[in-house]
Design an enzyme around this catalytic site. Structure first.
Site, PDB file in Angstrom:
ATOM      1  N   ASP A  62       0.857  -1.181   0.000  1.00  0.00           N
ATOM      2  CA  ASP A  62       0.000   0.000   0.000  1.00  0.00           C
ATOM      3  C   ASP A  62       0.896   1.234   0.000  1.00  0.00           C
ATOM      4  O   ASP A  62       1.660   1.453   0.958  1.00  0.00           O
ATOM      5  CB  ASP A  62      -0.899  -0.011   1.239  1.00  0.00           C
ATOM      6  CG  ASP A  62      -1.958   1.091   1.220  1.00  0.00           C
ATOM      7  OD1 ASP A  62      -1.768   2.086   0.497  1.00  0.00           O
ATOM      8  OD2 ASP A  62      -2.950   0.954   1.954  1.00  0.00           O
ATOM      9  N   TYR A 154      -6.849  16.479  -5.847  1.00  0.00           N
ATOM     10  CA  TYR A 154      -5.978  15.789  -6.808  1.00  0.00           C
ATOM     11  C   TYR A 154      -4.885  16.729  -7.313  1.00  0.00           C
ATOM     12  O   TYR A 154      -3.705  16.354  -7.383  1.00  0.00           O
ATOM     13  CB  TYR A 154      -6.826  15.270  -7.967  1.00  0.00           C
ATOM     14  CG  TYR A 154      -6.080  14.379  -8.930  1.00  0.00           C
ATOM     15  CD1 TYR A 154      -5.643  13.113  -8.537  1.00  0.00           C
ATOM     16  CD2 TYR A 154      -5.822  14.794 -10.229  1.00  0.00           C
ATOM     17  CE1 TYR A 154      -4.969  12.290  -9.433  1.00  0.00           C
ATOM     18  CE2 TYR A 154      -5.151  13.974 -11.128  1.00  0.00           C
ATOM     19  CZ  TYR A 154      -4.723  12.723 -10.726  1.00  0.00           C
ATOM     20  OH  TYR A 154      -4.053  11.908 -11.606  1.00  0.00           O
TER      21      TYR A 154
END
Length: 269
Positions: A62, A154
């Protein structure tokens, strides 16, 4: 000598396609260390690369967890003893108007994946990349050059990513390690559908106009070509290249271009 390439976010999309293209091009001359969260998909990509002659190592990890990033690099060194290329591709998308976000926790999570995952992997791999005088690739986005409505989270992660690797390139110049920053536009992958929405839930749909999305095969090819030439950066679309210069002389035009990239029915969501 076998070239060892570590690719994060390699279970799907751009990362998986880069792995397949490297395997097809270099066969037994390349060893691919493939990292992502989804082990079954990762194993499928590894099998495809093995069928093309490449050596592979799949590591479920991860990017939002620092120790996982370190473990990925340790696994590469344990198996192959060197690292020649690190491609920081792992990332997640998001689309939400800032005023509609109540809990900013997922903003922090997005930053961990899109920025810190690349920073942590790079820190762990850097001594080995200096030994091989190797290369680093950071997959940013046109949203790392131009602000897009609904993409404050983002854009923040991608602007930060670009800035970090721009500075790192200068730092590493004397060591012989190259740093390439890639700026894709809209690419035909599922990343936007899997991104965050305002309440942190999965988006399910893309908020961007997808009609002219770049095929993932072309995007991967352009990144790998830039890597081979040890380029500073690669901006992949004509509007992206134009927008970068227009931002200096006609920023209002660039704002309109950014608004036009978002679906009309989602601009006000």
């Amino acid at each position: 000598m076998t070239r060892v390439v570590v690719i994060t976010g390699a279970s799907d999309g751009i990362g998986a396609e880069m792995a397949r293209q490297l395997a097809a091009r270099e066969g037994a001359q390349v060893a691919l260390v493939l990292g992502a969260r989804g082990a079954p998909l990762l194993d499928t990509v590894a099998g495809q690369c093995q069928a093309l002659g490449a050596q592979t190592l799949s590591v479920a990890f991860d990017a939002a967890i620092q120790e996982d990033c370190r473990r990925l690099i340790r696994a590469a060194m344990t198996r192959f003893g060197r690292i020649d290329v690190l491609i920081n591709n792992a990332g997640r998308s998001a689309h939400a108007l800032f005023e509609e976000v109540d809990d900013l926790g997922w903003y922090e999570e997005l930053m961990r994946v899109n920025l810190w995952g690349s920073v942590w992997c790079t820190q762990a791999a850097l001594p080995h990349l200096k030994d091989s005088r190797g290369s680093i690739v950071a997959v940013s986005s046109l949203a790392g050059l131009v602000g897009v409505p609904g993409r404050t989270a983002y854009c923040a992660t991608k602007f930060a990513l670009s800035g970090f690797f721009e500075a790192l390139r200068v730092e590493l110049a004397p060591s012989g390690v190259s740093v390439t920053v890639a700026y894709p536009g809209v690419v035909a992958t599922r990343i936007r559908q899997r991104g965050f929405k305002a309440r942190g839930e999965e988006a399910g749909v893309s908020a961007l106009k997808e009609e002219k999305a770049m095929p993932v095969e072309e995007c991967a090819r352009l990144i790998l070509a830039a890597l081979a030439r040890r380029q500073r950066e690669v901006v992949m679309t004509a509007p992206g290249k134009l927008g970068r210069w227009l931002k200096l002389i006609a920023p209002g035009v660039v704002d309109r271009m950014a608004r036009n990239a978002v679906k009309d029915d989602l601009q006000a969501q």
